[in-house]
Every structure is written in C-alpha cells, then in structure tokens.
Design a protein around this motif. Structure first.
Motif, PDB file in Angstrom:
ATOM      1  N   ASN A 175       1.025  -1.196  -0.041  1.00  0.00           N
ATOM      2  CA  ASN A 175       0.023   0.134   0.062  1.00  0.00           C
ATOM      3  C   ASN A 175       0.834   1.249   0.130  1.00  0.00           C
ATOM      4  O   ASN A 175       0.335   2.245  -0.305  1.00  0.00           O
ATOM      5  CB  ASN A 175      -0.773   0.004   1.186  1.00  0.00           C
ATOM      6  N   PRO A 230      -1.372   2.369  -4.710  1.00  0.00           N
ATOM      7  CA  PRO A 230      -2.662   2.971  -3.912  1.00  0.00           C
ATOM      8  C   PRO A 230      -3.697   2.532  -4.476  1.00  0.00           C
ATOM      9  O   PRO A 230      -4.771   3.215  -3.966  1.00  0.00           O
ATOM     10  CB  PRO A 230      -2.323   4.502  -4.618  1.00  0.00           C
ATOM     11  N   ARG A 241      -5.958   0.602  -2.512  1.00  0.00           N
ATOM     12  CA  ARG A 241      -6.825   0.937  -1.234  1.00  0.00           C
ATOM     13  C   ARG A 241      -7.194   2.489  -1.324  1.00  0.00           C
ATOM     14  O   ARG A 241      -8.398   2.583  -1.077  1.00  0.00           O
ATOM     15  CB  ARG A 241      -6.087   0.426  -0.164  1.00  0.00           C
ATOM     16  N   TYR A 242      -6.394   3.381  -1.288  1.00  0.00           N
ATOM     17  CA  TYR A 242      -6.762   4.950  -1.398  1.00  0.00           C
ATOM     18  C   TYR A 242      -7.652   5.266  -2.428  1.00  0.00           C
ATOM     19  O   TYR A 242      -8.258   5.931  -2.535  1.00  0.00           O
ATOM     20  CB  TYR A 242      -5.354   5.588  -1.196  1.00  0.00           C
TER      21      TYR A 242
END
Length: 149
Positions: free
Chosen positions: A88, A92, A94-95
């Motif tokens: 992560n 990115p 997840r973001y």
C-alpha cells in the motif's frame, strides 16, 4: 544527465543514454469528469520477481483481490531507505477505492496492469504501451494512472 550517461557507459552500454522525449504527447483531456470515469492503474512493479526472469512482458492482475506483494528489486530505488514489504505504500489501490467510495472517482477497472521496465524506449513505445492501452480500453478505462516504483 551526464552522471546518468556515465553510469550506463560504466555498465558497458556502448550507445550513450538518450532521455525519452515525445514530439506528440500521447495524452488527451477527459471527455467527462473523473467522478464519472473509470480509472485504470498501471504500475512499474511486477507480479513476479523479475530478477530471475529473462522475459519481461505486460501483466495484469485483479483489482478486487490485489496481490499482497508486488516486485521491483530489479529496479533502481533507495533500498537502504525503504522496502517493498507494504504494498500500500507504493501501490495506492486501497486509497483509490476510498476515492471511489467518496465519489471523487467513478470507478476502478477490474484489472491493474504492470508495465515491464526496459532500457529500450522503442520496445516500450511499440510493444508494451500499445498492449497496455489495448487492455485499458478493453476494461472500459476513461483515464489511467501511472504509478512508478
């Protein structure tokens, strides 16, 4: 730039390093807002350890179940200051999904794509980039985000 050329010359490359440049920029404006667009994620990291692989080619993976690890030890980055243990921190997804939930991005394509890193600009332009573009279009991407490692 001279240090880069000297570095490659010291590695035994006979042709001097030439920085990539494009007379025609291969980018276009979005036809609709990002909040209504599907985004493709492209990384220079790899799904496999390229240190032991002779063949480098475009690879894709699912965004709904991304890998717990991506590879890039064959690339040049400060290995004394950081690591690749936390995917992560350099990938990115997840973001980006949080931005989808917040309505800032319309969606993420079902696949992300790994761009092989080659010293050959010609191969990147004529083989790898067109293949990634084909996959992005197949996935319905309206925009792409390149995440270098």
């Amino acid at each position: 730039m001279e240090r880069t050329r000297a570095y490659y010359a010291a590695q035994g490359f006979t042709n001097p390093y030439v920085w990539a440049h494009f007379d025609d920029v291969p980018f276009a404006r979005l036809t609709k807002p990002l909040a209504e667009s599907r985004l493709a994620v492209i990384t220079t990291a790899s799904l496999y350890d390229r240190t032991f692989a002779d063949v480098r080619e475009v690879a894709s993976g699912p965004t709904d179940d991304p890998p717990q690890r991506l590879y890039g030890n064959d690339l040049e980055w400060d290995k004394n200051a950081t690591h690749l243990d936390d995917v992560n921190s350099f990938f990115p997804l997840r973001y980006l999904n949080a931005l989808v939930e917040a309505g800032r991005i319309g969606g993420i394509t079902t696949r992300f794509h790994c761009a092989p890193t080659e010293y050959s600009q010609r191969r990147t332009r004529t083989v790898d980039a067109p293949e990634i573009l084909r996959r992005c279009r197949e996935d319905g991407a309206a925009a792409a985000m390149l995440v270098p490692l």
